[in-house]
Design an enzyme around this catalytic site. Sequence first.
Site, short mmCIF file in Angstrom:
data_model
loop_
_atom_site.label_atom_id
_atom_site.label_comp_id
_atom_site.label_asym_id
_atom_site.label_seq_id
_atom_site.Cartn_x
_atom_site.Cartn_y
_atom_site.Cartn_z
N TYR A 1 -10.14 -10.55 9.84
CA TYR A 1 -10.53 -11.10 8.55
C TYR A 1 -10.78 -12.60 8.63
O TYR A 1 -11.49 -13.17 7.79
CB TYR A 1 -9.46 -10.77 7.50
CG TYR A 1 -9.33 -9.28 7.28
CD1 TYR A 1 -10.32 -8.58 6.61
CD2 TYR A 1 -8.23 -8.57 7.75
CE1 TYR A 1 -10.22 -7.21 6.40
CE2 TYR A 1 -8.12 -7.20 7.55
CZ TYR A 1 -9.12 -6.53 6.88
OH TYR A 1 -9.02 -5.18 6.69
N GLN B 1 0.81 -1.21 0.00
CA GLN B 1 0.00 0.00 0.00
C GLN B 1 0.85 1.26 0.00
O GLN B 1 0.32 2.37 0.01
CB GLN B 1 -0.92 0.00 1.22
CG GLN B 1 -1.91 -1.15 1.22
CD GLN B 1 -2.64 -1.31 2.54
OE1 GLN B 1 -2.33 -0.64 3.53
NE2 GLN B 1 -3.60 -2.22 2.59
N HIS C 1 -0.83 -0.16 5.79
CA HIS C 1 -1.36 0.81 6.75
C HIS C 1 -0.43 2.00 6.99
O HIS C 1 0.02 2.26 8.10
CB HIS C 1 -1.68 0.12 8.08
CG HIS C 1 -2.75 -0.93 7.98
ND1 HIS C 1 -3.32 -1.51 9.09
CD2 HIS C 1 -3.35 -1.50 6.90
CE1 HIS C 1 -4.22 -2.40 8.70
NE2 HIS C 1 -4.24 -2.41 7.36
N TYR D 1 -9.00 7.24 20.15
CA TYR D 1 -10.09 6.80 19.29
C TYR D 1 -10.26 5.28 19.23
O TYR D 1 -10.98 4.76 18.39
CB TYR D 1 -9.96 7.45 17.91
CG TYR D 1 -10.26 8.92 18.04
CD1 TYR D 1 -11.55 9.40 17.89
CD2 TYR D 1 -9.28 9.83 18.45
CE1 TYR D 1 -11.86 10.74 18.08
CE2 TYR D 1 -9.57 11.16 18.66
CZ TYR D 1 -10.87 11.61 18.48
OH TYR D 1 -11.17 12.94 18.71
N GLU E 1 -15.00 3.89 10.02
CA GLU E 1 -15.62 4.92 10.85
C GLU E 1 -15.15 6.31 10.49
O GLU E 1 -14.08 6.51 9.90
CB GLU E 1 -15.36 4.64 12.33
CG GLU E 1 -13.91 4.64 12.73
CD GLU E 1 -13.70 4.21 14.19
OE1 GLU E 1 -14.39 3.25 14.63
OE2 GLU E 1 -12.87 4.83 14.87
#
Length: 390
Positions: free
Chosen positions: A277, A99, A163, A266, A256
């Site tokens: 998963y 990513q 990530h 958070y 979210e």
Amino acid sequence: MQSRTAASPRAIPLFVSSMLIVAGALYAAAPARAAQEPPSVAARVTAVVGGLDHPWAMAFLPDGGVLITERPGKLRLLRTPGGLSKPLSGVPKVAASGQGGLLDVALSPDFATDRYVYLSYAESDGDKSGTVVGRGRLSDDATGLQDFKVLFRQEPKLSSGLHFGSRLVFDGKGYLFISLGENNQRPTAQDLDKLQGKVVRLKVDGTVPADNPFVGKAGARPEIWSYGHRNPQGMALNPWSGELWENEHGPRGGDEINLIQPGKNYGWPLATYGINYSGQPIPEAKGETAPGTEQPLFWWAKSPAISGMAFYNADRFPAWQKSVFIGALANQNLIRLTLEGNRVVGQEWLLVDRKSRIRDVRQGPDGYVYVLTDASPGQLLRVAPAESGG
């Protein structure tokens, strides 16, 4: 699933209320027993340019051009007319793996005078990678970045390709916010001595503001503004309240939207609406809530894989005012949420028929909505309401 709204009236799940207030668009706080998809709405779409290689972000220049990042490591300038430029020079080497790669782009608040372009990207030390932010001056002929300098590095480097985050937002008060993923290392989001799973706040030159919430606190990084984030993919300043909104991927379920406040936790991975998963619970999770953690403003039971975020604050399309647009990668659509203050009161899906992964979304200076499709070849699309004729 127990409703997270029982703990906080601000959190609204993607379950349609048992009483449909306005034909599939408005949601009550209590979840229904069966989930329904929000309505799919037609839009008028124009392809502005194609041939992009996994574009990730865009920034509109004052002269009408658009800077576009491509994840493999290229920064391009689109002019209309004029077309797409060759890759600009002076862009740093990126770790284009998984990513990672060249990610967000943002203009300096004083771009008209300093011509600074800020970039976020993945940087590798040969084994692990992390998110880096730097800036360079756009040359007068707009062919490259000059004197590029790194202002911030996510430490330690822990990512094996997952990530990274990351979005860049200036607040108009001289501060830069950077969202950072937890590198797929869940516990680090709660570790204040690490920069994984955080939103950080810096001055525009990369130095740390003296009033950041963890300045002077032992064992905490002073850059941190908020923590407990998983993989933030969208972030934007609410133009009506001045508050910072962020969205992030949950695991399997639990994407979210959060209202970011200084020093707040958070929740990830202690509190989540998602599961692994594999179908098993997140090992660290206490449930959908955990003491000392904040509740989201809005969440999805089934993850759309949300991405870029943009508030609509233009006069061109009155029907879209008081909305926030969010791209969706897995759902392959554009989500429009209707707002009343900080409350989401409606949701609809656009571009469903195109079946394109939407990576970024921005309001253009002309009042249209622009999106980037995450593909090779990818496109920049201009979007208007179907009935507008635009």
